[in-house]
Design an enzyme around this catalytic site. Structure first.
Site, PDB file in Angstrom:
ATOM      1  N   SER A   1      -1.255  -8.863   7.179  1.00 24.96           N
ATOM      2  CA  SER A   1      -2.409  -7.997   6.940  1.00 24.96           C
ATOM      3  C   SER A   1      -2.408  -7.516   5.493  1.00 24.96           C
ATOM      4  CB  SER A   1      -2.397  -6.824   7.915  1.00 24.96           C
ATOM      5  OG  SER A   1      -3.626  -6.147   7.857  1.00 24.96           O
ATOM      6  N   ASN A   2      -3.186  -6.513   5.215  1.00 23.23           N
ATOM      7  CA  ASN A   2      -3.245  -5.950   3.858  1.00 23.23           C
ATOM      8  C   ASN A   2      -3.384  -4.437   3.946  1.00 23.23           C
ATOM      9  OD1 ASN A   2      -6.203  -5.267   3.949  1.00 23.23           O
ATOM     10  ND2 ASN A   2      -6.288  -7.471   4.332  1.00 23.23           N
ATOM     11  N   ARG A   3      -3.463  -3.790   2.803  1.00 25.67           N
ATOM     12  CA  ARG A   3      -3.392  -2.320   2.771  1.00 25.67           C
ATOM     13  C   ARG A   3      -4.729  -1.613   3.005  1.00 25.67           C
ATOM     14  NH1 ARG A   3       1.533  -0.879   0.818  1.00 25.67           N
ATOM     15  NH2 ARG A   3       2.630  -2.467  -0.394  1.00 25.67           N
ATOM     16  N   SER A   4      -5.762  -2.336   3.330  1.00 19.96           N
ATOM     17  CA  SER A   4      -7.062  -1.685   3.504  1.00 19.96           C
ATOM     18  C   SER A   4      -7.027  -0.679   4.665  1.00 19.96           C
ATOM     19  CB  SER A   4      -8.132  -2.742   3.781  1.00 19.96           C
ATOM     20  OG  SER A   4      -9.329  -2.101   4.131  1.00 19.96           O
TER      21      SER A   4
END
Ligand code: C5P
Length: 396
Positions: free
Chosen positions: A208-211
């Site tokens: 995933s990512n930090r959004s």
């Protein structure tokens, strides 16, 4: 600002109820049509006749008063309301609203209305600080209720604490602020995406990512306030704002399927989500064991939602960049054939992932570049929506 606006003023049983007469009077002076709904306990603190005289309208307190020539249905006020204000709002009404109780005229009105709702709590400080009251208020705020106060100062008990009804002028300001909201997205359907997608590796892990989803939520809420029908497709549930249709998804593929379905009759698609560009080629049904010293995952491209979902709607993309912000964003605008791209430099601490502020550059299809100062995400949302409104108006 309040001329021809219908303000439903709910009054509940607090000693501060007498101050509601001042609120009603000032609203009338400002040109509002004020309809007062009192709870039974409120009527023990002030006379309905007082409010009747100030507003020139019957005061509603019972759902069962069929004999009166003014008697109205239990949701009629909910339908005519431009705004509902409950001042003072006791711990009791806050708890009832938080759980959806509808056992009198005021609770029915609030439960049935689509208008913005403002609460001005007033109570004993311990009642206010009680975690149950705090939790109820947080729940209501997450549903889009606006709260004003309470203030700190002398309470009815003689104690000094937090629980005083906010100053009348502050309550009036909140009403005017809400009424001043533009309604330039009335009748429009706006689809917004939020959060980072999760691309599963095995039943336990994902990429995933930090959004955080905060920017997408801010856009969805701002669009709702401006009158739009809003569909929010999100990976994270931050809140459940009133009047927004939320679908939770996990992966880029799921997001694409839902967006393609929901956007069919939409006027605009605003892709604030950080969609993974790659996903694991295969999904291991059982948890991968750490047997070797290294592990190689094969990743494949996810579909580009903005490019692949076809239709006649305004397309707005976001570009989170760590370098060459303008050039990279301009490239994406062209490649994805967007009407607008919102670029932000995520290396800046006050801008981008997780925080409540953002510093962005908006670039239009015609090449117009607008470098905005550091703003709250809600302010950025309104700037983006100003552009969307402009584009939609140009089209029609
Ligand atoms: O190419 P990049 O991921 O930087 O582009 C960002 C924009 O494209 C965002 O608006 C994002 O929501 C959208 N996007 C998409 N589908 C993808 C990847 C990104 O719609 N697979």
């Amino acid at each position: 600002m309040l001329a021809k606006k219908t303000v439903i003023l709910g009054i509940t049983g607090s000693i501060a109820a007498y101050k509601a007469t001042d609120i009603a009077s000032k609203l009338v002076q400002d040109g509002a049509e004020v309809r007062v709904v009192m709870t039974r306990s409120a009527a023990r603190f002030i006379m309905p006749l007082t409010l009747n005289s100030i507003t020139g309208r019957p005061v509603e307190s019972s759902m069962w008063n069929m004999s009166s020539e003014f008697s109205i249905g239990h949701v009629t006020l909910a339908e005519v309301a431009d705004v509902v204000v409950i001042a003072p709002a006791t711990a009791n009404i806050i708890a009832k609203l938080a759980t959806g109780v509808a056992d009198d005229m005021l609770t029915c009105t609030v439960l049935a209305t689509m208008a913005p709702i403002i609460l001005a709590p007033a109570m004993n400080d311990n009642m206010f600080l009680n975690p149950i009251t705090q939790k109820n208020l947080a729940k209501l705020k997450a549903r889009g209720f606006i709260t004003v106060g309470p203030g700190y100062g002398r309470l009815a008990s003689g104690k000094i604490g937090t629980g005083r009804l906010a100053e009348v002028d502050k309550i009036l300001d909140a009403i005017k602020q809400v009424m001043g909201q533009k309604s330039d997205l009335n009748g429009r359907h706006i689809v917004v995406t939020a959060g980072g997608t999760h691309e599963p590796i095995d039943p336990v892990r994902y990429i995933s990512n930090r959004s955080s989803g905060k920017m997408g939520y801010a856009i969805a809420e701002a669009a709702r306030y401006r009158g739009a029908q809003v569909s929010l497709i999100t990976t994270t549930i931050l809140a459940e704002p009133a009047g927004i249709d939320i679908t939770q998804v996990e992966t880029a593929l799921e997001m694409k399927t839902v967006v393609a379905q929901v956007v069919k009759d939409a006027d605009a698609l605003i892709m604030a989500a950080a969609v993974a560009d790659y996903r694991p080629k295969s999904f291991a049904k059982a948890k991968i064991k750490k047997e070797s010293s290294s592990l190689t995952l094969e990743l494949i491209r996810t579909p580009d939602i903005l490019t692949e979902v076809k239709g006649n709607f305004i397309r707005v993309g976001f570009a989170a960049e760590t370098e060459d912000l303008l050039a990279n964003a301009q490239k994406k605008l062209k490649e994805k054939q967007l009407d607008l791209i919102v670029a932000n430099n995520i290396t800046d601490k006050e801008s981008g992932f997780g925080v409540n502020t953002n510093k962005v550059i908006m670039i239009s299809r015609n090449g117009r570049v607008k470098d905005l100062p550091l703003l709250t995400k809600r302010e950025v949302a309104d700037k983006v929506l100003d552009r969307v409104v402009g584009l939609l108006n140009k089209r029609s």
